[in-house]
Design a protein around this motif. Structure first.
Motif, PDB file in Angstrom:
ATOM      1  N   VAL A 118       6.097   2.910   9.259  1.00  0.00           N
ATOM      2  CA  VAL A 118       6.734   4.195   8.995  1.00  0.00           C
ATOM      3  C   VAL A 118       6.919   4.293   7.489  1.00  0.00           C
ATOM      4  O   VAL A 118       7.273   3.309   6.834  1.00  0.00           O
ATOM      5  CB  VAL A 118       8.086   4.339   9.742  1.00  0.00           C
ATOM      6  N   ASP A 119       6.641   5.470   6.913  1.00  0.00           N
ATOM      7  CA  ASP A 119       6.731   5.617   5.460  1.00  0.00           C
ATOM      8  C   ASP A 119       7.929   6.467   5.066  1.00  0.00           C
ATOM      9  O   ASP A 119       8.714   6.910   5.914  1.00  0.00           O
ATOM     10  CB  ASP A 119       5.415   6.174   4.885  1.00  0.00           C
ATOM     11  N   LYS A 120       8.080   6.718   3.753  1.00  0.00           N
ATOM     12  CA  LYS A 120       9.285   7.372   3.248  1.00  0.00           C
ATOM     13  C   LYS A 120       9.355   8.850   3.602  1.00  0.00           C
ATOM     14  O   LYS A 120      10.410   9.476   3.443  1.00  0.00           O
ATOM     15  CB  LYS A 120       9.409   7.181   1.740  1.00  0.00           C
ATOM     16  N   GLN A 121       8.259   9.441   4.068  1.00  0.00           N
ATOM     17  CA  GLN A 121       8.297  10.807   4.565  1.00  0.00           C
ATOM     18  C   GLN A 121       8.552  10.871   6.072  1.00  0.00           C
ATOM     19  O   GLN A 121       8.629  11.961   6.653  1.00  0.00           O
ATOM     20  CB  GLN A 121       6.979  11.528   4.264  1.00  0.00           C
ATOM     21  N   GLY A 122       8.651   9.725   6.715  1.00  0.00           N
ATOM     22  CA  GLY A 122       8.846   9.696   8.155  1.00  0.00           C
ATOM     23  C   GLY A 122       7.559   9.722   8.949  1.00  0.00           C
ATOM     24  O   GLY A 122       7.582   9.799  10.182  1.00  0.00           O
ATOM     25  N   ASN A 123       6.403   9.654   8.241  1.00  0.00           N
ATOM     26  CA  ASN A 123       5.127   9.546   8.937  1.00  0.00           C
ATOM     27  C   ASN A 123       5.011   8.165   9.579  1.00  0.00           C
ATOM     28  O   ASN A 123       5.486   7.165   9.026  1.00  0.00           O
ATOM     29  CB  ASN A 123       3.966   9.729   7.966  1.00  0.00           C
ATOM     30  N   THR A 124       4.353   8.095  10.729  1.00  0.00           N
ATOM     31  CA  THR A 124       4.178   6.817  11.414  1.00  0.00           C
ATOM     32  C   THR A 124       2.709   6.610  11.750  1.00  0.00           C
ATOM     33  O   THR A 124       1.931   7.558  11.880  1.00  0.00           O
ATOM     34  CB  THR A 124       5.004   6.751  12.702  1.00  0.00           C
ATOM     35  N   ALA A 125       2.334   5.339  11.898  1.00  0.00           N
ATOM     36  CA  ALA A 125       0.966   4.985  12.281  1.00  0.00           C
ATOM     37  C   ALA A 125       0.994   3.639  12.971  1.00  0.00           C
ATOM     38  O   ALA A 125       1.865   2.804  12.697  1.00  0.00           O
ATOM     39  CB  ALA A 125       0.048   4.951  11.066  1.00  0.00           C
ATOM     40  N   ILE A 126       0.031   3.422  13.866  1.00  0.00           N
ATOM     41  CA  ILE A 126      -0.031   2.192  14.646  1.00  0.00           C
ATOM     42  C   ILE A 126      -1.485   1.759  14.785  1.00  0.00           C
ATOM     43  O   ILE A 126      -2.366   2.577  15.048  1.00  0.00           O
ATOM     44  CB  ILE A 126       0.551   2.382  16.062  1.00  0.00           C
ATOM     45  N   HIS A 127      -1.717   0.469  14.612  1.00  0.00           N
ATOM     46  CA  HIS A 127      -2.988  -0.150  15.009  1.00  0.00           C
ATOM     47  C   HIS A 127      -2.711  -1.114  16.140  1.00  0.00           C
ATOM     48  O   HIS A 127      -1.862  -1.999  16.014  1.00  0.00           O
ATOM     49  CB  HIS A 127      -3.625  -0.921  13.852  1.00  0.00           C
ATOM     50  N   LEU A 177       0.828  -1.204   0.000  1.00  0.00           N
ATOM     51  CA  LEU A 177       0.000   0.000   0.000  1.00  0.00           C
ATOM     52  C   LEU A 177       0.863   1.255   0.000  1.00  0.00           C
ATOM     53  O   LEU A 177       0.591   2.221  -0.735  1.00  0.00           O
ATOM     54  CB  LEU A 177      -0.923  -0.018   1.215  1.00  0.00           C
ATOM     55  N   MET A 178       1.924   1.267   0.810  1.00  0.00           N
ATOM     56  CA  MET A 178       2.803   2.428   0.848  1.00  0.00           C
ATOM     57  C   MET A 178       3.588   2.568  -0.448  1.00  0.00           C
ATOM     58  O   MET A 178       3.823   3.679  -0.925  1.00  0.00           O
ATOM     59  CB  MET A 178       3.727   2.355   2.063  1.00  0.00           C
ATOM     60  N   GLU A 179       3.995   1.454  -1.043  1.00  0.00           N
ATOM     61  CA  GLU A 179       4.699   1.527  -2.321  1.00  0.00           C
ATOM     62  C   GLU A 179       3.794   2.092  -3.409  1.00  0.00           C
ATOM     63  O   GLU A 179       4.267   2.765  -4.338  1.00  0.00           O
ATOM     64  CB  GLU A 179       5.221   0.146  -2.726  1.00  0.00           C
ATOM     65  N   ALA A 180       2.491   1.847  -3.297  1.00  0.00           N
ATOM     66  CA  ALA A 180       1.523   2.378  -4.263  1.00  0.00           C
ATOM     67  C   ALA A 180       1.169   3.836  -3.992  1.00  0.00           C
ATOM     68  O   ALA A 180       0.382   4.430  -4.749  1.00  0.00           O
ATOM     69  CB  ALA A 180       0.261   1.528  -4.247  1.00  0.00           C
ATOM     70  N   GLY A 181       1.709   4.430  -2.927  1.00  0.00           N
ATOM     71  CA  GLY A 181       1.513   5.843  -2.675  1.00  0.00           C
ATOM     72  C   GLY A 181       0.806   6.200  -1.392  1.00  0.00           C
ATOM     73  O   GLY A 181       0.669   7.393  -1.064  1.00  0.00           O
ATOM     74  N   ALA A 182       0.342   5.221  -0.637  1.00  0.00           N
ATOM     75  CA  ALA A 182      -0.337   5.501   0.619  1.00  0.00           C
ATOM     76  C   ALA A 182       0.657   5.987   1.664  1.00  0.00           C
ATOM     77  O   ALA A 182       1.811   5.553   1.700  1.00  0.00           O
ATOM     78  CB  ALA A 182      -1.060   4.257   1.128  1.00  0.00           C
ATOM     79  N   THR A 183       0.204   6.878   2.529  1.00  0.00           N
ATOM     80  CA  THR A 183       0.990   7.247   3.697  1.00  0.00           C
ATOM     81  C   THR A 183       0.904   6.107   4.717  1.00  0.00           C
ATOM     82  O   THR A 183       0.085   5.186   4.585  1.00  0.00           O
ATOM     83  CB  THR A 183       0.455   8.520   4.346  1.00  0.00           C
ATOM     84  N   ALA A 184       1.738   6.184   5.734  1.00  0.00           N
ATOM     85  CA  ALA A 184       1.670   5.167   6.790  1.00  0.00           C
ATOM     86  C   ALA A 184       0.271   5.126   7.404  1.00  0.00           C
ATOM     87  O   ALA A 184      -0.291   4.045   7.637  1.00  0.00           O
ATOM     88  CB  ALA A 184       2.715   5.461   7.866  1.00  0.00           C
ATOM     89  N   GLU A 185      -0.304   6.292   7.665  1.00  0.00           N
ATOM     90  CA  GLU A 185      -1.639   6.342   8.258  1.00  0.00           C
ATOM     91  C   GLU A 185      -2.682   5.730   7.332  1.00  0.00           C
ATOM     92  O   GLU A 185      -3.561   4.967   7.770  1.00  0.00           O
ATOM     93  CB  GLU A 185      -2.009   7.788   8.588  1.00  0.00           C
ATOM     94  N   GLU A 186      -2.598   6.024   6.044  1.00  0.00           N
ATOM     95  CA  GLU A 186      -3.546   5.454   5.080  1.00  0.00           C
ATOM     96  C   GLU A 186      -3.363   3.947   4.957  1.00  0.00           C
ATOM     97  O   GLU A 186      -4.334   3.195   4.839  1.00  0.00           O
ATOM     98  CB  GLU A 186      -3.375   6.129   3.720  1.00  0.00           C
ATOM     99  N   ALA A 187      -2.110   3.500   4.976  1.00  0.00           N
ATOM    100  CA  ALA A 187      -1.841   2.065   4.876  1.00  0.00           C
ATOM    101  C   ALA A 187      -2.403   1.324   6.080  1.00  0.00           C
ATOM    102  O   ALA A 187      -3.035   0.259   5.931  1.00  0.00           O
ATOM    103  CB  ALA A 187      -0.344   1.818   4.744  1.00  0.00           C
ATOM    104  N   ILE A 188      -2.199   1.857   7.272  1.00  0.00           N
ATOM    105  CA  ILE A 188      -2.723   1.196   8.468  1.00  0.00           C
ATOM    106  C   ILE A 188      -4.252   1.209   8.463  1.00  0.00           C
ATOM    107  O   ILE A 188      -4.896   0.222   8.864  1.00  0.00           O
ATOM    108  CB  ILE A 188      -2.163   1.852   9.734  1.00  0.00           C
ATOM    109  N   ALA A 189      -4.860   2.289   7.974  1.00  0.00           N
ATOM    110  CA  ALA A 189      -6.324   2.320   7.867  1.00  0.00           C
ATOM    111  C   ALA A 189      -6.823   1.231   6.931  1.00  0.00           C
ATOM    112  O   ALA A 189      -7.834   0.560   7.214  1.00  0.00           O
ATOM    113  CB  ALA A 189      -6.784   3.703   7.391  1.00  0.00           C
ATOM    114  N   SER A 190      -6.122   1.010   5.824  1.00  0.00           N
ATOM    115  CA  SER A 190      -6.511  -0.054   4.894  1.00  0.00           C
ATOM    116  C   SER A 190      -6.285  -1.430   5.505  1.00  0.00           C
ATOM    117  O   SER A 190      -7.086  -2.347   5.302  1.00  0.00           O
ATOM    118  CB  SER A 190      -5.732   0.081   3.586  1.00  0.00           C
TER     119      SER A 190
END
Length: 224
Positions: free
Chosen positions: A86-95, A57-70
């Protein structure tokens, strides 16, 4: 049964993760990273499929937050899972699902996120994040410092027996993939020892893959 972190080096763009558990071979099931994309930990009644899903999901362009939501939408029995990204912009997300085991918690900052379950106390993950942010040097040094900080803060409710550290950077395979699948001693210190041995040889092993004509030899039997 586990505590971990995923992280990005803002200077180099490397991604890494480190993890430890009372369960055997934790890194074989829970550690995921992809160069230029991000790093993911999938843990707590683990579904290893969630790691590659989040990375795709992140490789397809999702942010970490969007990927975790998916992942929350697509994952099965998601109420039992913990997933950190953690994504390439340094954004982080946790479930962290409500059925995570024992004392479970999470903490995150820029370029780093930590999660754990069956912990000794609810301050472990913040100690891991603080340990990473307060350390200097190579990403691997900072990952080790963070895991030591988590252990010093109490770690798991019981002893840990396995650990791992994975780092990716610019090539299609991990440049570091160190594991201690079972130890009666401290597996984090076992990984730290392996890291000190491997760290000065990383570039040489990458060079051997890219162009062995330019790669140094370490002059040992079976040198490969």
């Amino acid at each position: 049964m586990t505590f971990s972190l995923v992280a990005r080096c803002a200077e180099t763009g490397m991604f890494g993760m480190a993890i430890s558990s009372s369960s055997p071979a934790v890194a074989a099931r829970c550690a995921f990273a992809r160069a230029g994309v991000g790093a993911v930990a999938s843990q707590n009644v683990t579904d290893p499929a969630l790691g590659p899903l989040a990375l795709d999901l992140m490789e397809a362009g999702a942010t970490a937050e969007e990927a975790i939501a998916s992942v929350q939408e697509q994952g099965r029995f998601i109420e039992y899972r913990q997933v950190l990204a953690v994504d390439k912009q340094g954004n982080t997300a946790i479930h962290s699902g409500p059925n995570s085991l024992g004392i479970w918690t999470q903490a995150q900052g820029r370029d780093v996120a930590s999660g754990g379950n069956l912990l000794a106390n609810d301050g472990i993950c913040q100690a891991i994040v603080d340990g990473f942010e307060g350390a200097a040097g190579h990403l691997g040094d900072r990952l080790i410092a963070a895991m030591r900080a988590g252990l010093a803060a109490g770690g798991e409710a019981g002893p840990v027996h396995s650990a791992g550290m994975k780092i990716v950077d610019r090539v299609d395979w991990p440049i570091v993939d160190l594991r201690c699948d079972w130890s009666e001693d401290c597996p984090i210190e076992n990984i730290a020892t392996a890291w000190e041995v491997y760290k000065p040889q990383i570039d040489a092993y990458v060079q051997r893959a890219l162009d062995p004509r330019e790669a140094p030899s370490y002059g040992v039997p079976g040198d490969d």
